[in-house]
Design a protein around this motif. Structure first.
Motif, mmCIF file in Angstrom:
data_model
loop_
_atom_site.group_PDB
_atom_site.id
_atom_site.type_symbol
_atom_site.label_atom_id
_atom_site.label_comp_id
_atom_site.label_asym_id
_atom_site.label_seq_id
_atom_site.Cartn_x
_atom_site.Cartn_y
_atom_site.Cartn_z
ATOM 1 N N ARG A 34 47.696 29.489 -8.630
ATOM 2 C CA ARG A 34 48.663 28.621 -7.973
ATOM 3 C C ARG A 34 48.694 28.941 -6.478
ATOM 4 O O ARG A 34 48.680 30.108 -6.099
ATOM 5 C CB ARG A 34 50.070 28.815 -8.558
ATOM 6 N N GLY A 35 48.746 27.906 -5.646
ATOM 7 C CA GLY A 35 48.859 28.107 -4.211
ATOM 8 C C GLY A 35 47.515 28.025 -3.510
ATOM 9 O O GLY A 35 46.550 27.456 -4.021
ATOM 10 N N ALA A 36 47.455 28.592 -2.305
ATOM 11 C CA ALA A 36 46.221 28.625 -1.523
ATOM 12 C C ALA A 36 45.483 29.926 -1.817
ATOM 13 O O ALA A 36 46.086 31.001 -1.885
ATOM 14 C CB ALA A 36 46.529 28.520 -0.029
ATOM 15 N N GLY A 37 44.175 29.824 -1.990
ATOM 16 C CA GLY A 37 43.375 31.012 -2.287
ATOM 17 C C GLY A 37 41.936 30.802 -1.886
ATOM 18 O O GLY A 37 41.512 29.687 -1.545
ATOM 19 N N THR A 38 41.173 31.878 -1.907
ATOM 20 C CA THR A 38 39.767 31.819 -1.506
ATOM 21 C C THR A 38 38.905 32.533 -2.536
ATOM 22 O O THR A 38 39.248 33.625 -2.989
ATOM 23 C CB THR A 38 39.565 32.494 -0.132
ATOM 24 N N ILE A 39 37.800 31.900 -2.898
ATOM 25 C CA ILE A 39 36.836 32.500 -3.815
ATOM 26 C C ILE A 39 35.574 32.796 -3.016
ATOM 27 O O ILE A 39 35.008 31.896 -2.379
ATOM 28 C CB ILE A 39 36.547 31.573 -5.005
ATOM 29 N N GLU A 40 35.154 34.047 -3.025
ATOM 30 C CA GLU A 40 34.052 34.489 -2.178
ATOM 31 C C GLU A 40 32.786 34.720 -2.995
ATOM 32 O O GLU A 40 32.831 35.251 -4.100
ATOM 33 C CB GLU A 40 34.448 35.764 -1.427
ATOM 34 N N TYR A 41 31.658 34.311 -2.399
ATOM 35 C CA TYR A 41 30.361 34.399 -3.067
ATOM 36 C C TYR A 41 29.318 35.025 -2.142
ATOM 37 O O TYR A 41 29.443 34.958 -0.913
ATOM 38 C CB TYR A 41 29.852 33.010 -3.448
ATOM 39 N N LEU A 42 28.294 35.598 -2.758
ATOM 40 C CA LEU A 42 27.080 35.956 -2.045
ATOM 41 C C LEU A 42 26.046 34.885 -2.367
ATOM 42 O O LEU A 42 25.863 34.507 -3.529
ATOM 43 C CB LEU A 42 26.570 37.334 -2.472
ATOM 44 N N SER B 112 20.651 30.743 -5.058
ATOM 45 C CA SER B 112 21.599 31.209 -6.080
ATOM 46 C C SER B 112 22.866 31.713 -5.404
ATOM 47 O O SER B 112 22.840 32.158 -4.253
ATOM 48 C CB SER B 112 20.977 32.335 -6.914
ATOM 49 N N PHE B 113 23.981 31.664 -6.115
ATOM 50 C CA PHE B 113 25.227 32.207 -5.584
ATOM 51 C C PHE B 113 25.958 32.964 -6.683
ATOM 52 O O PHE B 113 25.870 32.614 -7.866
ATOM 53 C CB PHE B 113 26.113 31.112 -4.982
ATOM 54 N N TYR B 114 26.674 34.018 -6.281
ATOM 55 C CA TYR B 114 27.320 34.923 -7.228
ATOM 56 C C TYR B 114 28.749 35.216 -6.784
ATOM 57 O O TYR B 114 28.990 35.515 -5.612
ATOM 58 C CB TYR B 114 26.548 36.247 -7.321
ATOM 59 N N PHE B 115 29.678 35.148 -7.717
ATOM 60 C CA PHE B 115 31.075 35.495 -7.431
ATOM 61 C C PHE B 115 31.172 36.934 -6.967
ATOM 62 O O PHE B 115 30.597 37.842 -7.564
ATOM 63 C CB PHE B 115 31.920 35.296 -8.690
ATOM 64 N N MET B 116 31.923 37.147 -5.893
ATOM 65 C CA MET B 116 32.137 38.485 -5.370
ATOM 66 C C MET B 116 33.586 38.926 -5.569
ATOM 67 O O MET B 116 33.853 39.981 -6.124
ATOM 68 C CB MET B 116 31.761 38.537 -3.896
ATOM 69 N N GLU B 117 34.537 38.081 -5.120
ATOM 70 C CA GLU B 117 35.942 38.408 -5.293
ATOM 71 C C GLU B 117 36.797 37.187 -4.998
ATOM 72 O O GLU B 117 36.312 36.189 -4.456
ATOM 73 C CB GLU B 117 36.363 39.565 -4.379
ATOM 74 N N MET B 118 38.068 37.284 -5.349
ATOM 75 C CA MET B 118 39.021 36.220 -5.050
ATOM 76 C C MET B 118 40.164 36.788 -4.232
ATOM 77 O O MET B 118 40.715 37.846 -4.568
ATOM 78 C CB MET B 118 39.574 35.604 -6.333
ATOM 79 N N ASN B 119 40.497 36.112 -3.143
ATOM 80 C CA ASN B 119 41.626 36.520 -2.312
ATOM 81 C C ASN B 119 42.807 35.618 -2.622
ATOM 82 O O ASN B 119 42.748 34.399 -2.418
ATOM 83 C CB ASN B 119 41.266 36.436 -0.828
ATOM 84 N N THR B 120 43.883 36.227 -3.096
ATOM 85 C CA THR B 120 45.040 35.471 -3.578
ATOM 86 C C THR B 120 46.054 35.233 -2.465
ATOM 87 O O THR B 120 47.237 35.543 -2.599
ATOM 88 C CB THR B 120 45.694 36.230 -4.742
ATOM 89 N N ARG B 121 45.558 34.660 -1.372
ATOM 90 C CA ARG B 121 46.418 34.468 -0.200
ATOM 91 C C ARG B 121 45.730 33.518 0.763
ATOM 92 O O ARG B 121 44.593 33.100 0.551
ATOM 93 C CB ARG B 121 46.669 35.807 0.505
ATOM 94 N N LEU B 122 46.442 33.188 1.809
ATOM 95 C CA LEU B 122 45.868 32.432 2.911
ATOM 96 C C LEU B 122 45.126 33.417 3.809
ATOM 97 O O LEU B 122 45.702 34.419 4.240
ATOM 98 C CB LEU B 122 46.994 31.744 3.686
ATOM 99 N N GLN B 123 43.864 33.138 4.097
ATOM 100 C CA GLN B 123 43.071 34.100 4.855
ATOM 101 C C GLN B 123 43.098 33.849 6.353
ATOM 102 O O GLN B 123 43.468 32.769 6.825
ATOM 103 C CB GLN B 123 41.626 34.091 4.350
ATOM 104 N N VAL B 124 42.679 34.864 7.090
ATOM 105 C CA VAL B 124 42.623 34.793 8.550
ATOM 106 C C VAL B 124 41.885 33.530 9.007
ATOM 107 O O VAL B 124 42.308 32.845 9.934
ATOM 108 C CB VAL B 124 41.920 36.050 9.113
ATOM 109 N N GLU B 125 40.789 33.212 8.330
ATOM 110 C CA GLU B 125 39.905 32.135 8.786
ATOM 111 C C GLU B 125 40.255 30.760 8.223
ATOM 112 O O GLU B 125 39.468 29.808 8.331
ATOM 113 C CB GLU B 125 38.451 32.477 8.449
ATOM 114 N N HIS B 126 41.456 30.597 7.664
ATOM 115 C CA HIS B 126 41.811 29.305 7.068
ATOM 116 C C HIS B 126 41.811 28.131 8.050
ATOM 117 O O HIS B 126 41.593 26.990 7.627
ATOM 118 C CB HIS B 126 43.180 29.404 6.370
ATOM 119 N N PRO B 127 42.027 28.337 9.375
ATOM 120 C CA PRO B 127 42.054 27.173 10.271
ATOM 121 C C PRO B 127 40.771 26.346 10.291
ATOM 122 O O PRO B 127 40.814 25.136 10.526
ATOM 123 C CB PRO B 127 42.320 27.793 11.642
#
Length: 345
Positions: A169-177, A183-198
């Motif tokens: 729920r809300g704004a979040g970011t899913i990070e991949y390599l 190919s792309f691979y899940f690395m981590e999920m940030n459960t917040r609004l990130q610095v680079e959201h603009p």
């Protein structure tokens, strides 16, 4: 009082990178080859030999590049394992680590998501965060020029699947390599609004801050994935109080003069002001400079001009170095990877 963001259970679940990987693997999201938590050195060595070198030892908790060690062979393993667990324990109060195959060269691509309380999830495209030093992002841009439309569509679909699997729920970011073979691979999920959201806001014209507040208030998303359009190109440079030419030596002191660049689609997010004193106790980032233009070439030119216009007297900061990165042929091509900055230093 309603918390703006996902509930504590989701934050805890996704903050535990080992648990996050298990959740994504179960949902069919591709994850980096590796292993789950290793409780002791002997088990870690066994898993390391199975995975193969080079590899990464990574802290289960936290972020920001802390508790991560690159290990090139078995002879280096024990010292790096002890160092990673010790740093993780000191930084996050949790010394548990897991192991991943070290993929190189790679791009660091992250996908911005919004999810409401009614099960609706949209993905606002990607950000290329590959311009980084010691796992700390320095420049972010959207879109990632290296992605084909087919790959972008796949990553959007997988990210929506991942968000639903986490009951997000809300704004979040899913990070991949992202690897050279596409190919792309899940690395981590940030459960917040990130610095680079603009940069995501600028290419989609969707206000992420407004929508995370609306979602917390119970409002249903007024758009779906088919409504999302990507227009133009946005770049963000992190402005840090440090001297890149003296091994990124931190800089503190009183700002005696401040001139912030202006003009159409130039934005500077900061809390500093003329007369403000930069303390020595915290992260070195003091602002974010963001630009938007119709094309990537124009955005790069606009960012270079904005960096030249930014004046912060009284301290040292990294604007000149950021301009050098933007002028580098590898960055201009869009093919730069996560080791790009380390190679040019």
């Amino acid at each position: 009082i309603v918390f703006i963001g996902p509930n504590s259970e989701i934050i805890s679940k996704m903050g535990d990178k080992d648990m996050a990987k298990k959740t994504m693997r179960k949902a069919g999201v591709p994850v980096i080859p590796g292993c789950d938590i290793v409780e002791n050195l002997e088990k870690a060595k066994t898993e390391a030999e199975r995975i193969g070198f080079p590899l990464l030892i990574k802290a289960r908790s936290g972020g920001g590049g802390r508790g991560i060690r690159l290990v090139k062979n078995i002879n280096e393993f024990e010292n790096n394992y002890k160092s990673a667990t010790s740093e993780a324990q000191s930084a996050f109060g949790d010394g548990m680590v897991y192991i991943e195959k070290y993929l190189k060269p790679v791009k660091h691509i992250e996908m911005q998501i919004l999810a409401d309380n009614l099960g609706n999830v949209v993905c606002l495209g990607e950000r290329d965060c590959s311009a980084q030093r010691k796992n700390q992002k320095m420049i972010e841009e959207s879109p990632a020029v290296i992605l084909s439309e087919e790959t972008r569509k796949q990553m959007i679909e997988v990210s929506i699947k991942a968000a639903k699997a986490a009951n997000y729920r809300g704004a979040g970011t899913i990070e991949y390599l992202y690897t050279a073979d596409g190919s792309f691979y899940f690395m981590e999920m940030n459960t917040r609004l990130q610095v680079e959201h603009p940069v995501a806001e600028m290419v989609t014209w969707i206000d992420l801050v407004k929508w995370q507040i609306r979602i917390a208030a119970g409002t249903e998303l007024s758009f779906n994935q088919d409504d999302i359009e990507f227009k133009g190109h946005a770049i963000e440079c992190r402005i840090n109080a440090e001297n890149p030419y003296q091994n990124f030596k931190p800089s503190c002191g009183k700002i005696s003069m401040l001139h912030i660049p202006g003009g159409p689609w130039v934005r500077f997010d900061t809390a500093i002001y003329q007369g403000y004193s930069i303390p020595p106790f915290y992260d070195s980032m003091i602002g974010k400079l963001i630009v938007f233009a119709k094309t990537r070439d124009e955005a790069i030119r606009k960012m270079k001009a904005a960096l030249c216009e930014l004046i912060i007297e009284g301290i040292e900061y990294n604007a000149d170095f950021a301009a050098e990165i933007l002028s580098n042929e590898e960055f201009e091509s869009g093919n730069y990877t996560t080791d790009f900055i380390e190679e040019i230093l």
